[in-house]
Write an enzyme that holds these catalytic residues in place. Structure first.
Site, PDB file in Angstrom:
ATOM      1  N   THR A 138       0.892  -0.951   0.070  1.00  0.00           N
ATOM      2  CA  THR A 138      -0.022   0.087   0.041  1.00  0.00           C
ATOM      3  C   THR A 138       0.904   1.042  -0.085  1.00  0.00           C
ATOM      4  OG1 THR A 138      -0.005   0.285   2.446  1.00  0.00           O
ATOM      5  CG2 THR A 138      -1.603  -1.151   1.498  1.00  0.00           C
ATOM      6  N   ASP A 139       0.433   2.508   0.040  1.00  0.00           N
ATOM      7  CA  ASP A 139       1.114   3.619   0.023  1.00  0.00           C
ATOM      8  C   ASP A 139       1.873   3.768   1.215  1.00  0.00           C
ATOM      9  OD1 ASP A 139       0.391   4.085  -2.583  1.00  0.00           O
ATOM     10  OD2 ASP A 139      -1.301   5.637  -1.862  1.00  0.00           O
ATOM     11  N   CYS A 140       1.371   3.348   2.287  1.00  0.00           N
ATOM     12  CA  CYS A 140       1.899   3.491   3.503  1.00  0.00           C
ATOM     13  C   CYS A 140       2.683   2.289   3.906  1.00  0.00           C
ATOM     14  CB  CYS A 140       0.946   4.053   4.706  1.00  0.00           C
ATOM     15  SG  CYS A 140      -0.482   3.062   4.749  1.00  0.00           S
ATOM     16  N   TYR A 141       2.475   1.104   3.496  1.00  0.00           N
ATOM     17  CA  TYR A 141       3.270  -0.067   3.734  1.00  0.00           C
ATOM     18  C   TYR A 141       3.419  -0.825   2.364  1.00  0.00           C
ATOM     19  CZ  TYR A 141       1.359   0.088   8.666  1.00  0.00           C
ATOM     20  OH  TYR A 141       1.145   0.444   9.752  1.00  0.00           O
ATOM     21  N   PRO A 142       4.594  -0.174   1.692  1.00  0.00           N
ATOM     22  CA  PRO A 142       4.809  -0.671   0.433  1.00  0.00           C
ATOM     23  C   PRO A 142       5.403  -1.774   0.033  1.00  0.00           C
ATOM     24  CG  PRO A 142       6.406   1.032   1.139  1.00  0.00           C
ATOM     25  CD  PRO A 142       5.376   0.892   2.318  1.00  0.00           C
TER      26      PRO A 142
END
Lengths: 402, 136
Positions: A138-142
């Site tokens: 994800t954007d915060c957990y790439p």
């Protein structure tokens, strides 16, 4: 005669508490009678050590750099899948989990040499565990992939949280069919070639407090060699069953859900276990102190194996098909004698639960209390009792329509 | 005097296809009962035998085996219990066909009698904590 837990704790602090095991109390009551024994004894300690399948542990592994969101991804610990349906780095490993490539029962009977229970044992033993995870990013957990060794000493929370343990009573398993069957109750030989049981009997926690008068939510216990607590009643808790005059259930009845810090525990009391042809599980050590608050409570703890009865069930048919048929009822004293007679046939018996280890647990707990390092807790809420109206329901199957 | 012993024979790769046990019977007049036999690719052959005969014949037979290059071990040490791993639950007791396991009625500890063990291996996988081990 009545005492409070606070009074007993005061005696424990002063090093004056009289603590005996659930085995020792039997002789004491025979010798001194209930009245005198209840005045003298403050705490009775119980213990049990057997395979308990609904066990598992949750771990918080800490955040990697860059971050990865395991939730919704896949996580393996030594190739055994862990549940990753929580936040970024919380996972849960269940005792029965198996590696994806385990042949299971394709080669019958499957050996089930390594599973979730074994991962928990190795983790507790301080061994490095191989973690392999994939995530969607994800954007915060790439991050999408993580491969690392983990060790219990480096993790944040590591908590044993078992949703059903310490069953109050359990079936005696036999096999009426003409072939050997492989069950969670062990290998059962054809034509009632053997009978397996699994409980510590007179030492088992809930046999010594049959109506849950002292054991409740929040009760502090011995769990896996460390200190744990009763978290809730266990799944399939079924207090409303046939009971003997002494209050002891004659069928499977109460169960406990327990929780405790894995970092305090020891591989001596959490053992990865393999049931041939069935699967992997975890053998768990549990000990519960029973405060002698009254003569009635003491009377319960004086129960002995000849006053505890279990149903004998055919695991080749009645168990499989959920039939209520019971072949017979036998006492734990009979089971421990090494043979029982069922339908005129002498059947040798064996236990899956370790009585010597149950004695050891009750003795350790006794020492903890006597030495003042373990105080008793008041439960914060009772477990559902006979009056709760709880019944253990089978699945109401409603086939999906096409 | 007749003797009867249970022994483990290890055949090096070069001997695996030779009729060694046949010679034991024919030349040394020994009775045998095969308890276990296996030949694994890339590994040696292994046979667990109960061997019975006159003392003299037995000794001669063993001497013959040794000269061919077969390594011999007595059986009693071969199934062992990992004492660290055993929890003394007792699941093995009704599984063992020879009654090598026995519960002490007082302590409930499970005793394992090597002498009664035939090394059939049934207890190995039936033991929930897998405390029984075969060492050949």
């Amino acid at each position: 005669m009545s005492k409070t837990i606070e009074e007993i704790n005061e005696k424990i602090r002063e090093g004056k508490a009289v603590v005996v095991t659930a085995e020792e109390i039997i002789g004491i009551v025979k010798q001194k009678g209930v009245n005198k024994a209840a005045q003298e004894v403050d705490v009775v300690t119980t213990g049990t050590f057997g395979p308990m399948c609904s066990s598992g542990a949750y771990l918080n592994i800490g955040h990697s750099k860059p971050r990865i969101k395991l939730g919704g991804g896949k996580v393996y610990l030594n190739d055994v899948p862990a549940y990753a349906g929580f936040a970024a780095v919380d996972i849960y490993i269940g005792a029965n989990a198996l590696p994806d490539d385990d042949p299971r029962n394709k080669v019958y009977p499957g050996e089930f040499n390594y599973g979730g229970g074994h991962v928990i044992e190795e983790l507790v033993a301080g061994k490095d565990i191989r973690l392999v995870a994939t995530a969607y990013g994800t954007d915060c957990y790439p991050r999408r992939r993580l491969e690392t060794w983990i060790n219990i000493r480096d993790l944040n929370e590591t908590v044993l949280f078992n949703i059903r343990n310490a069953c109050q009573n359990y079936n005696v398993a036999v096999n009426l069919s003409d072939r050997t069957i492989y069950t969670y109750m062990g290998v059962l030989k054809s034509d009632m070639g053997n009978a397996n049981y699994s409980t510590a009997g007179q030492l088992s926690p809930l046999f010594n407090d049959p109506y849950y008068k002292t054991i409740g939510i929040g009760t502090k216990i011995f769990l896996g060699g460390g200190i744990g607590f009763v978290a809730w009643h266990g799944t399939q808790h079924n207090p409303n069953v046939l009971r003997s005059d002494n209050g002891v259930p004659r069928r499977g009845a109460g169960t406990l859900s327990v929780i405790g810090d894995l970092k305090q525990m020891s591989p001596r009391w959490l053992i990865g276990t393999s049931m041939l042809g069935y699967g992997c599980t975890l053998t768990v050590g549990i000990g519960i102190p029973i405060p002698i608050l009254s003569e009635e409570i003491l009377q319960y703890t004086a129960v002995s194996d000849d006053g505890i009865f279990a149903p004998v069930i055919d695991y080749s048919d009645a168990y499989v098909q959920l039939k209520p048929d019971i072949l017979d009822e036998v006492s734990y004293a009979q089971l421990k004698s090494g043979k029982i007679v069922i339908q005129g046939k002498e059947v040798p018996t064996a236990s899956l639960s370790s009585y010597p280890r149950a004695v050891e647990i009750a003795t350790i707990l006794k020492e903890w209390i006597t030495s003042g390092k373990f105080l008793l807790t008041e439960s914060v809420a009772p477990l559902p009792g006979v009056e709760s109206g709880i019944t253990f329901k089978p699945l109401k199957e409603r086939p999906l329509e096409e | 005097m007749t003797v009867s012993k249970r022994i483990v024979l290890h055949f090096p790769k070069r001997l695996v296809d030779r009729p060694i046990v046949y010679r034991l019977i024919k030349d040394y007049d020994l009775e045998f009962n095969i308890l276990k036999a296996s030949v694994t690719p890339q590994e040696e052959g292994l046979m667990v035998l109960e061997l019975k005969g006159e003392r003299e014949d037995y000794d001669e037979g063993i001497r013959y085996l040794t000269t061919t290059g077969v390594r011999i071990q007595s059986l009693s040490q071969d199934v062992i219990r990992n004492e660290e791993r055993c929890t003394h639950c007792g699941a093995c007791i009704t599984i063992c066909p020879t009654g090598a396991f026995e519960v002490d009625p007082l302590t409930r500890l499970v005793k394992f009698d090597n002498e009664k063990c035939l090394a059939c291996g049934l207890c190995i996988l039936a033991c929930p904590p897998r405390a029984m081990e075969v060492h050949f």
